[in-house]
Each structure stands twice: as C-alpha cells, then as structure tokens.
Write an enzyme that holds these catalytic residues in place. Structure first.
Site, PDB file in Angstrom:
ATOM      1  N   GLY A   1       2.950 -11.642  -2.096  1.00 45.67           N
ATOM      2  CA  GLY A   1       3.666 -12.108  -0.911  1.00 45.67           C
ATOM      3  C   GLY A   1       4.947 -12.863  -1.201  1.00 45.67           C
ATOM      4  O   GLY A   1       5.403 -13.656  -0.371  1.00 45.67           O
TER       5      GLY A   1
ATOM      6  N   ASN B   1       7.918 -11.550  -1.301  1.00 42.85           N
ATOM      7  CA  ASN B   1       8.905 -11.077  -0.316  1.00 42.85           C
ATOM      8  C   ASN B   1       8.638 -11.675   1.062  1.00 42.85           C
ATOM      9  O   ASN B   1       9.567 -12.019   1.787  1.00 42.85           O
ATOM     10  CB  ASN B   1       8.920  -9.547  -0.251  1.00 42.85           C
ATOM     11  CG  ASN B   1       9.766  -8.952  -1.355  1.00 42.85           C
ATOM     12  OD1 ASN B   1      10.984  -9.004  -1.297  1.00 42.85           O
ATOM     13  ND2 ASN B   1       9.113  -8.440  -2.386  1.00 42.85           N
TER      14      ASN B   1
ATOM     15  N   ARG C   1      -0.174   0.454   1.568  1.00 40.07           N
ATOM     16  CA  ARG C   1      -0.782   1.571   2.307  1.00 40.07           C
ATOM     17  C   ARG C   1       0.320   2.456   2.862  1.00 40.07           C
ATOM     18  O   ARG C   1       1.384   1.955   3.242  1.00 40.07           O
ATOM     19  CB  ARG C   1      -1.612   1.039   3.486  1.00 40.07           C
ATOM     20  CG  ARG C   1      -2.680   0.058   3.086  1.00 40.07           C
ATOM     21  CD  ARG C   1      -3.884   0.765   2.536  1.00 40.07           C
ATOM     22  NE  ARG C   1      -4.791  -0.187   1.920  1.00 40.07           N
ATOM     23  CZ  ARG C   1      -5.831   0.156   1.189  1.00 40.07           C
ATOM     24  NH1 ARG C   1      -6.101   1.430   0.968  1.00 40.07           N
ATOM     25  NH2 ARG C   1      -6.607  -0.755   0.658  1.00 40.07           N
ATOM     26  N   ILE C   2       0.015   3.738   2.941  1.00 39.64           N
ATOM     27  CA  ILE C   2       0.970   4.677   3.531  1.00 39.64           C
ATOM     28  C   ILE C   2       0.718   4.736   5.033  1.00 39.64           C
ATOM     29  O   ILE C   2      -0.421   4.941   5.468  1.00 39.64           O
ATOM     30  CB  ILE C   2       0.812   6.066   2.882  1.00 39.64           C
ATOM     31  CG1 ILE C   2       1.191   5.969   1.401  1.00 39.64           C
ATOM     32  CG2 ILE C   2       1.675   7.093   3.604  1.00 39.64           C
ATOM     33  CD1 ILE C   2       0.770   7.170   0.585  1.00 39.64           C
ATOM     34  N   LEU C   3       1.774   4.528   5.803  1.00 42.78           N
ATOM     35  CA  LEU C   3       1.628   4.543   7.259  1.00 42.78           C
ATOM     36  C   LEU C   3       1.763   5.981   7.760  1.00 42.78           C
ATOM     37  O   LEU C   3       2.700   6.695   7.383  1.00 42.78           O
ATOM     38  CB  LEU C   3       2.700   3.656   7.894  1.00 42.78           C
ATOM     39  CG  LEU C   3       2.631   2.177   7.474  1.00 42.78           C
ATOM     40  CD1 LEU C   3       3.909   1.440   7.888  1.00 42.78           C
ATOM     41  CD2 LEU C   3       1.399   1.507   8.057  1.00 42.78           C
TER      42      LEU C   3
ATOM     43  N   ASN D   1      11.036  -1.176   4.712  1.00 46.07           N
ATOM     44  CA  ASN D   1      10.255  -1.335   3.485  1.00 46.07           C
ATOM     45  C   ASN D   1      11.178  -1.788   2.365  1.00 46.07           C
ATOM     46  O   ASN D   1      12.358  -1.449   2.350  1.00 46.07           O
ATOM     47  CB  ASN D   1       9.617   0.020   3.110  1.00 46.07           C
ATOM     48  CG  ASN D   1       8.743  -0.079   1.869  1.00 46.07           C
ATOM     49  OD1 ASN D   1       7.957  -1.016   1.725  1.00 46.07           O
ATOM     50  ND2 ASN D   1       8.883   0.871   0.966  1.00 46.07           N
TER      51      ASN D   1
ATOM     52  N   HIS E   1      11.492  -1.627  -1.808  1.00 47.43           N
ATOM     53  CA  HIS E   1      10.927  -0.846  -2.909  1.00 47.43           C
ATOM     54  C   HIS E   1      11.656  -1.184  -4.216  1.00 47.43           C
ATOM     55  O   HIS E   1      12.885  -1.269  -4.231  1.00 47.43           O
ATOM     56  CB  HIS E   1      11.068   0.651  -2.600  1.00 47.43           C
ATOM     57  CG  HIS E   1      10.475   1.518  -3.658  1.00 47.43           C
ATOM     58  ND1 HIS E   1       9.112   1.724  -3.772  1.00 47.43           N
ATOM     59  CD2 HIS E   1      11.055   2.205  -4.669  1.00 47.43           C
ATOM     60  CE1 HIS E   1       8.886   2.510  -4.815  1.00 47.43           C
ATOM     61  NE2 HIS E   1      10.035   2.808  -5.375  1.00 47.43           N
TER      62      HIS E   1
ATOM     63  N   ASP F   1       8.428   6.229   0.670  1.00 47.29           N
ATOM     64  CA  ASP F   1       9.641   5.680   0.038  1.00 47.29           C
ATOM     65  C   ASP F   1      10.823   6.641   0.183  1.00 47.29           C
ATOM     66  O   ASP F   1      11.508   6.971  -0.787  1.00 47.29           O
ATOM     67  CB  ASP F   1       9.367   5.371  -1.458  1.00 47.29           C
ATOM     68  CG  ASP F   1       8.255   4.350  -1.626  1.00 47.29           C
ATOM     69  OD1 ASP F   1       8.112   3.479  -0.758  1.00 47.29           O
ATOM     70  OD2 ASP F   1       7.518   4.436  -2.628  1.00 47.29           O
TER      71      ASP F   1
ATOM     72  N   LYS G   1      12.509  -8.409  -8.334  1.00 52.73           N
ATOM     73  CA  LYS G   1      12.049  -9.175  -7.163  1.00 52.73           C
ATOM     74  C   LYS G   1      13.060 -10.251  -6.761  1.00 52.73           C
ATOM     75  O   LYS G   1      13.237 -10.520  -5.574  1.00 52.73           O
ATOM     76  CB  LYS G   1      10.693  -9.819  -7.442  1.00 52.73           C
ATOM     77  CG  LYS G   1       9.515  -8.875  -7.278  1.00 52.73           C
ATOM     78  CD  LYS G   1       8.219  -9.659  -7.282  1.00 52.73           C
ATOM     79  CE  LYS G   1       7.015  -8.772  -7.136  1.00 52.73           C
ATOM     80  NZ  LYS G   1       5.792  -9.555  -6.903  1.00 52.73           N
TER      81      LYS G   1
HETATM   82  C1  GRF Z   1       7.741  -5.652  -4.469  1.00 49.77           C
HETATM   83  O1  GRF Z   1       8.283  -5.340  -5.725  1.00 49.77           O
HETATM   84  C2  GRF Z   1       8.094  -4.585  -3.460  1.00 49.77           C
HETATM   85  O2  GRF Z   1       9.298  -3.963  -3.712  1.00 49.77           O
HETATM   86  C3  GRF Z   1       6.967  -3.600  -3.642  1.00 49.77           C
HETATM   87  O3  GRF Z   1       5.839  -4.393  -3.862  1.00 49.77           O
HETATM   88  C4  GRF Z   1       6.218  -5.622  -4.470  1.00 49.77           C
HETATM   89  C5  GRF Z   1       5.625  -6.705  -3.614  1.00 49.77           C
HETATM   90  O4  GRF Z   1       5.727  -7.967  -4.195  1.00 49.77           O
HETATM   91  N1  GRF Z   1       6.865  -2.719  -2.505  1.00 49.77           N
HETATM   92  P1  GRF Z   1       5.350  -9.288  -3.377  1.00 49.77           P
HETATM   93  O5  GRF Z   1       3.926  -9.134  -2.867  1.00 49.77           O
HETATM   94  O6  GRF Z   1       6.333  -9.418  -2.247  1.00 49.77           O
HETATM   95  O7  GRF Z   1       5.477 -10.393  -4.379  1.00 49.77           O
END
Ligand code: GRF
Length: 204
Positions: free
Chosen positions: A12, A14, A88-90, A104, A106, A142, A168
């Site tokens: 978490g 992000n 999960r894939i929506l 999203n 990525h 993606d 990140k």
């Molecule tokens: C991130 O690198 C994001 O790009 C990917 O999953 C990771 C999630 O990291 N989809 P966090 O849970 O936000 O630390």
C-alpha cells in the site's frame, strides 16, 4: 465525477502517496482490498478513511467477486477507481461500469513487461531502462491508454528489490499527479492515447 475508491492488494505504498496528497485525500471514499491481511487496510484506517476487505476466497468466480466489489464501490458513492497495486484482473463488466475512470499504476514502461513480474522481467532482459506507467484500465491486462510514464535506469548491481524500490519512488509522484489531472477534468482519451489539457482548457 470525483469520489474515489482505491483498490489495493499489497504493502500500500502507492495508497499512502494518495492519502498524503491533500487534494486527493478528501476525495477518497473507500479503500477496498482483496484479502483481510493486507497492510493497505491499516494505512487507510490510520488515515481515517473507510476500508473494507472483499475477500476473493469467499467468491466462486471472478464475475461474482467483481460484482461484490462494484456493489461496495457504489455503496460509497465512488465513480473513480484507482488500482494501487491491486493484483486482480477486473472483468469487462467492471471496466464498462466506470468508463475512462479506472486508473492503474504499473512498474514498467508499457507496452514492455505487462503482468505481475514486470521488474523481474526487465532484469532478465537486461534492459538499460525500465520505469513506470500510469494508465487507464481497459479489458486487457496492463494495456489501456497511458497517461504518464517515466523512465528509471537499471543499475548494474540492481536486484528485483532495489529496482522495484526506485521505480516505486517514481510511482509515488506520478500516480497522484495523474489522479489530480483526472479530477481536474484534464484527461481526454483519444483512441489509444491520452491528451492532457492545459489548465485553462479544462471544462471545470
Ligand atoms: C507497484 O509497483 C505497482 O506498480 C504494482 O504493484 C506495486 C504495488 O506496490 N501494480 P504498493 O502496494 O503500492 O507498495
């Protein structure tokens, strides 16, 4: 448009970047996770944001899981969905329920390295750069139109952990930036691309 549901499956960080943004934080109506034992839930609770787990293990199919997620998102009046490390894939019904309103983040420069092992694959390919992409979600994994991208160099002694951490750091800046543009009505999807309007051109 303007009330946000954040979906998360992992640490978490992000989500934390979104919670720390004073423009975004008041617009987050709920944080939903796909399991109970997820750090993102604690982050939401600490920030005083409603948080719930919709445990995937309680649903027989992706369709019924997606329907449950949609029900909770609507219960909180959210019309924007942010996938912040949601693993999960929506399905198509979910994607169509929130047109041009699901984002999203990525950890690669899409279309390179889609899927769950983007950082590992960049290392395996020995690419000189990788990066991160914030994009609209469409029916393919993606794949939707990219909103913001930024390159991150791959260093000679990088392992998956060190490279992912550096990616990140960029994600934590780019994802909130893209969300602010969406909230300001400055993103126009034109086929596979996204046009970013100048502030003065924005409808609101
Ligand atoms: C991130 O690198 C994001 O790009 C990917 O999953 C990771 C999630 O990291 N989809 P966090 O849970 O936000 O630390």
């Amino acid at each position: 448009m303007g009330r946000i549901a954040v979906l998360a499956s992992g640490s978490g960080t992000n989500l934390q970047a979104l919670l720390d943004d004073p423009f975004i934080r008041p617009r987050i109506g709920v944080v939903l996770t796909d399991r109970v034992e997820i750090e993102a839930l604690d982050r939401a609770v600490k920030a005083g944001v409603p948080a719930e787990a919709v445990d995937r293990r309680n649903y027989a199919s992706r369709t019924s899981f997606d329907a449950a997620l949609m029900e909770r998102i609507r219960a909180y009046g959210a019309d924007i969905v942010l996938c912040a490390g949601f693993m999960r894939i929506l399905g198509p019904e979910f994607v169509h329920a929130f047109p041009n309103a699901i984002l999203n983040v990525h950890p690669s420069l899409l279309p390179a390295f889609p899927g769950a092992h983007a950082v590992r694959e960049a290392l395996a390919w020995k690419t000189a750069v990788t990066g991160c992409t914030v994009h609209f979600v469409d029916e393919e994994v993606d794949h939707g139109p990219a909103i913001l991208q930024e390159a991150v160099p791959v260093l000679p002694d990088d392992d998956e952990e060190s490279l992912h951490q550096r990616i990140k750091q960029v994600e934590h800046r780019l994802f909130p930036m893209a969300v602010r543009l969406l909230l300001a009505g400055r993103l126009v999807v034109e086929g596979r691309t996204v046009r970013i309007l100048e502030e003065a051109e924005a409808p609101n």
